[in-house]
Enzyme design. Structure first.
Site, PDB file in Angstrom:
ATOM      1  CB  CYS A 110      -0.726   0.264   1.460  1.00 18.78           C
ATOM      2  SG  CYS A 110      -2.426   0.880   0.688  1.00 18.78           S
ATOM      3  CG  HIS A 214      -4.080  -3.156   3.399  1.00 17.85           C
ATOM      4  ND1 HIS A 214      -2.773  -3.040   3.873  1.00 17.85           N
ATOM      5  CD2 HIS A 214      -4.229  -1.963   2.453  1.00 17.85           C
ATOM      6  CE1 HIS A 214      -2.576  -1.781   3.837  1.00 17.85           C
ATOM      7  NE2 HIS A 214      -3.520  -1.348   3.537  1.00 17.85           N
ATOM      8  CD  GLU A 216      -1.799  -6.566   4.541  1.00 14.88           C
ATOM      9  OE1 GLU A 216      -1.995  -5.006   5.282  1.00 14.88           O
ATOM     10  OE2 GLU A 216      -1.565  -6.842   3.833  1.00 14.88           O
TER      11      GLU A 216
END
Length: 249
Positions: A110, A214, A216
């Site tokens: 990001c 993102h 994660e």
């Protein structure tokens, strides 16, 4: 094997006082720990200390956060109240350039992708949000859910990392994005409106990958996202072994 993770800072209530704390997401920390590597959170500091930090880690993970200051790529801020941290920008640019100098793998997520682009001479769109936008880049719901698709460049390393997947559903939480891509990189994924969603180094000897979404937060709902981190750690391990073998020779 140690992975440096760029930290952020914010105000927090400690007792009855308001104090600055340094932090990073536990999601990132646990991802690194679960891949048999040790995360080292690097707090925002002086650019003069960047070499010392990078000397002590085997790879660098550049995380999300505030806007990148437009002054760093020669523009005026579109919004006077832009959420940026100039100290963080300068420090992370120093970390990125030092990791590049030492040829240590970099994974940027990001804002991380944006600051890497700026560190090498690229520019950013300061504001993507528009009432008539065809792609919503700053979703209003949980980041464990996807909000739009991206198309993966079939000649890219990312295409191979994602098991030769050409279309991927991703989450999205940003209002700035890569505009002019820095010279060392090539785009490896795009949103349907043309926004660059991922890039990677053109030269194979340089291991840098930038991801605008993102991953994660999508490890459970979109299992392919695990490959991004697994590949990063594998490259860090490969580089570490190369250094150790070079020292023996």
């Amino acid at each position: 094997m140690f992975i440096g993770i760029t930290g952020n800072k914010k105000l927090s209530i400690i007792g009855e006082d308001e104090r600055q704390i340094s932090y990073t997401s536990n999601d990132i920390v646990h991802i690194i720990q679960n891949r048999d590597a040790s995360p080292i959170i690097i707090p925002i500091g002086s650019p003069t200390n960047a070499r010392e930090y990078i000397n002590r880690v085997d790879g660098l993970l550049v995380t999300g956060g505030q806007d990148v200051s437009a002054h760093l790529y020669g523009e005026k801020e579109v919004q006077m109240d832009s959420d940026s941290c100039y100290q963080r920008d300068l420090f992370e640019i120093a970390l990125i350039r030092e990791a590049y100098r030492q040829n240590k793998p970099i994974l940027a997520i990001c804002r991380g992708m944006q600051i890497v682009n700026v560190a090498f001479g690229g520019t950013l769109y300061q504001e993507l949000d528009a009432p008539d936008a065809t792609v919503i880049h700053r979703q209003k719901f949980d980041l464990t859910q996807v909000s739009h698709s991206v198309t993966i460049n079939p000649t890219s390393e990312l295409f191979q990392i994602l098991n030769q997947t050409s279309q991927l559903q991703v989450n999205s939480y940003h209002h700035q994005a890569v505009k002019d891509l820095a010279t060392p990189f090539k785009a490896s994924a795009w949103a349907s409106d043309g926004t660059i969603e991922a890039f990677e180094a053109i030269e194979s000897r340089i291991n840098i990958i930038g991801i605008q979404w993102h991953p994660e937060f999508l490890l459970q709902t979109e299992p392919l996202m695990n490959n991004i981190f697994t590949d990063f750690i594998a490259n860090v391990q490969k580089y570490k072994l190369y250094l150790e073998e070079s020292e023996v020779i």
